[in-house]
Structures are given as C-alpha cells and as structure tokens.
Design a protein around this motif. Structure first.
Motif, PDB file in Angstrom:
ATOM      1  N   LEU A  70       0.832  -1.207   0.000  1.00 61.21           N
ATOM      2  CA  LEU A  70       0.000   0.000   0.000  1.00 61.21           C
ATOM      3  C   LEU A  70       0.867   1.257   0.000  1.00 61.21           C
ATOM      4  CD1 LEU A  70      -2.768  -1.049   2.526  1.00 61.21           C
ATOM      5  CD2 LEU A  70      -3.136  -0.427   0.130  1.00 61.21           C
ATOM      6  N   LEU A  71       1.886   1.262   0.833  1.00 62.56           N
ATOM      7  CA  LEU A  71       2.745   2.445   0.939  1.00 62.56           C
ATOM      8  C   LEU A  71       3.550   2.684  -0.329  1.00 62.56           C
ATOM      9  CD1 LEU A  71       4.004   1.944   4.577  1.00 62.56           C
ATOM     10  CD2 LEU A  71       2.573   3.836   3.761  1.00 62.56           C
ATOM     11  N   GLN A  72       4.094   1.626  -0.908  1.00 56.24           N
ATOM     12  CA  GLN A  72       4.937   1.783  -2.094  1.00 56.24           C
ATOM     13  C   GLN A  72       4.149   2.221  -3.318  1.00 56.24           C
ATOM     14  OE1 GLN A  72       6.927  -2.041  -1.958  1.00 56.24           O
ATOM     15  NE2 GLN A  72       8.647  -1.164  -0.815  1.00 56.24           N
ATOM     16  N   ASP A  73       2.837   2.025  -3.289  1.00 60.83           N
ATOM     17  CA  ASP A  73       1.978   2.520  -4.365  1.00 60.83           C
ATOM     18  C   ASP A  73       1.656   4.004  -4.213  1.00 60.83           C
ATOM     19  OD1 ASP A  73       1.879   0.136  -5.731  1.00 60.83           O
ATOM     20  OD2 ASP A  73      -0.059  -0.484  -4.892  1.00 60.83           O
ATOM     21  N   ASP A  74       1.960   4.569  -3.064  1.00 59.76           N
ATOM     22  CA  ASP A  74       1.696   5.983  -2.792  1.00 59.76           C
ATOM     23  C   ASP A  74       2.826   6.832  -3.372  1.00 59.76           C
ATOM     24  OD1 ASP A  74       1.708   8.588  -1.356  1.00 59.76           O
ATOM     25  OD2 ASP A  74       0.098   7.679  -0.168  1.00 59.76           O
ATOM     26  N   TYR A  75       2.467   7.870  -4.079  1.00 60.01           N
ATOM     27  CA  TYR A  75       3.439   8.770  -4.711  1.00 60.01           C
ATOM     28  C   TYR A  75       4.422   9.349  -3.698  1.00 60.01           C
ATOM     29  CZ  TYR A  75       5.266  12.814  -7.220  1.00 60.01           C
ATOM     30  OH  TYR A  75       6.098  13.742  -7.786  1.00 60.01           O
ATOM     31  N   HIS A  76       3.995   9.532  -2.460  1.00 56.84           N
ATOM     32  CA  HIS A  76       4.815  10.185  -1.433  1.00 56.84           C
ATOM     33  C   HIS A  76       5.602   9.202  -0.563  1.00 56.84           C
ATOM     34  CE1 HIS A  76       3.038  14.006  -2.461  1.00 56.84           C
ATOM     35  NE2 HIS A  76       1.854  13.420  -2.436  1.00 56.84           N
ATOM     36  N   TYR A  77       5.673   7.950  -0.984  1.00 57.14           N
ATOM     37  CA  TYR A  77       6.387   6.938  -0.205  1.00 57.14           C
ATOM     38  C   TYR A  77       7.843   7.334   0.036  1.00 57.14           C
ATOM     39  CZ  TYR A  77       8.778   2.566   0.883  1.00 57.14           C
ATOM     40  OH  TYR A  77       9.555   1.604   1.480  1.00 57.14           O
ATOM     41  N   LYS A  78       8.279   7.164   1.300  1.00 62.08           N
ATOM     42  CA  LYS A  78       9.680   7.391   1.674  1.00 62.08           C
ATOM     43  C   LYS A  78      10.175   6.162   2.419  1.00 62.08           C
ATOM     44  CE  LYS A  78       9.317  12.380   2.436  1.00 62.08           C
ATOM     45  NZ  LYS A  78       9.477  13.445   3.449  1.00 62.08           N
ATOM     46  N   GLU A  79      11.141   5.479   1.836  1.00 61.33           N
ATOM     47  CA  GLU A  79      11.709   4.306   2.490  1.00 61.33           C
ATOM     48  C   GLU A  79      12.319   4.711   3.832  1.00 61.33           C
ATOM     49  OE1 GLU A  79      14.826   0.676   1.600  1.00 61.33           O
ATOM     50  OE2 GLU A  79      14.216   1.986  -0.028  1.00 61.33           O
ATOM     51  N   GLY A  80      12.063   3.914   4.845  1.00 58.85           N
ATOM     52  CA  GLY A  80      12.605   4.174   6.170  1.00 58.85           C
ATOM     53  C   GLY A  80      11.873   5.257   6.946  1.00 58.85           C
ATOM     54  N   ALA A  81      10.729   5.694   6.435  1.00 56.72           N
ATOM     55  CA  ALA A  81       9.933   6.714   7.131  1.00 56.72           C
ATOM     56  C   ALA A  81       8.435   6.451   6.997  1.00 56.72           C
ATOM     57  CB  ALA A  81      10.252   8.112   6.610  1.00 56.72           C
ATOM     58  N   SER A  82       7.989   5.990   5.826  1.00 57.13           N
ATOM     59  CA  SER A  82       6.559   5.815   5.564  1.00 57.13           C
ATOM     60  C   SER A  82       5.968   4.654   6.350  1.00 57.13           C
ATOM     61  CB  SER A  82       6.311   5.561   4.077  1.00 57.13           C
ATOM     62  OG  SER A  82       6.483   6.737   3.330  1.00 57.13           O
ATOM     63  N   ARG A  83       4.830   4.932   6.977  1.00 54.43           N
ATOM     64  CA  ARG A  83       4.060   3.900   7.681  1.00 54.43           C
ATOM     65  C   ARG A  83       2.582   4.266   7.612  1.00 54.43           C
ATOM     66  NH1 ARG A  83       6.465   0.216  11.182  1.00 54.43           N
ATOM     67  NH2 ARG A  83       4.479  -0.810  10.792  1.00 54.43           N
ATOM     68  N   LEU A  84       1.745   3.251   7.756  1.00 58.61           N
ATOM     69  CA  LEU A  84       0.314   3.476   7.934  1.00 58.61           C
ATOM     70  C   LEU A  84       0.102   3.665   9.430  1.00 58.61           C
ATOM     71  CD1 LEU A  84      -1.244   0.739   5.611  1.00 58.61           C
ATOM     72  CD2 LEU A  84      -0.782   3.150   5.086  1.00 58.61           C
ATOM     73  N   SER A  85      -0.444   4.789   9.825  1.00 58.18           N
ATOM     74  CA  SER A  85      -0.602   5.062  11.255  1.00 58.18           C
ATOM     75  C   SER A  85      -1.568   4.090  11.927  1.00 58.18           C
ATOM     76  CB  SER A  85      -1.022   6.512  11.489  1.00 58.18           C
ATOM     77  OG  SER A  85      -2.260   6.809  10.891  1.00 58.18           O
ATOM     78  N   CYS A  86      -2.422   3.438  11.155  1.00 54.51           N
ATOM     79  CA  CYS A  86      -3.329   2.443  11.733  1.00 54.51           C
ATOM     80  C   CYS A  86      -2.583   1.195  12.182  1.00 54.51           C
ATOM     81  CB  CYS A  86      -4.441   2.078  10.758  1.00 54.51           C
ATOM     82  SG  CYS A  86      -3.903   1.186   9.270  1.00 54.51           S
ATOM     83  N   GLN A  87      -1.374   1.014  11.716  1.00 55.16           N
ATOM     84  CA  GLN A  87      -0.582  -0.161  12.054  1.00 55.16           C
ATOM     85  C   GLN A  87       0.446   0.106  13.150  1.00 55.16           C
ATOM     86  OE1 GLN A  87      -1.403  -3.270  10.607  1.00 55.16           O
ATOM     87  NE2 GLN A  87      -3.095  -1.874  10.164  1.00 55.16           N
TER      88      GLN A  87
END
Length: 105
Positions: A70-87
């Motif tokens: 889900l995150l990697q499909d997001d245009y704003h994905y940043k490796e080592g920073a991006s997370r889903l806050s629900c998780q």
C-alpha cells in the motif's frame, strides 16, 4: 499518556496526547489531525500515511508486505519513514514521538 509531535502537510506543528495501547491513527483522528483514515484501520487504503521521523521508525515492528504494498503505491512513499498510522501501536514509553502526515495526493 505520551505526547506526539505532529507536522501537518502544510508544515504546522501540533503536540497531541495519545493513548498508549491504541493505534496512532486513532489518536490522530481523535485530535482532529488532517488524515482521512477512510478504511478505519483495516489496512485497505493509505489515507493514514505518515512519516515516522528519525530514530522513532525503528521503535515500531517492521511493516508487513501488505502494508509495504500500500505504501509503495503511494506517490509520497519514503523508504525508512513511511508507515500506515493504523498499524502503529503507541506505547507508554513513546513520549515525544515525532511524525509528519503525508500529503494526500
């Protein structure tokens, strides 16, 4: 009750209180932060996408493949920073947690 330092997509910084033992997404919604959280924490969208800042990223369990997809499909994905806050479960020892809410499009 830990405090979380939240930076909105427009750069405004807010300090909120988060309940330990619940998802970061729930605390963001309860504190009127600008996330959509459309699926309500079911890990079926990325509308609660946040960037976990610095050392805080490693304090959470690693994302599973479904979250990464889900995150990697997001245009704003940043490796080592991006997370889903629900998780991300907030723990009592996370006082001062710093996150930034990802832009929504």
């Amino acid at each position: 009750m830990p405090t979380v330092i939240v930076t909105s997509p427009d750069g405004k910084e807010t300090v909120i209180k988060a309940d330990a033992g619940v998802s970061l997404m729930e605390s963001l919604v309860e504190n009127d932060q600008p996330i959509a959280a459309i699926c309500g924490g079911c890990k079926s969208c990325a509308t609660c996408h946040v960037f976990v800042e610095g050392e805080w990223y490693g304090k959470f369990p690693a994302p599973d493949q479904e979250e990464l997809d889900l995150l990697q499909d997001d245009y704003h994905y940043k490796e080592g920073a991006s997370r889903l806050s629900c998780q991300l479960e907030v723990k009592a020892d996370m006082d001062g947690l710093k996150i930034a809410i990802a832009p929504s499009a």
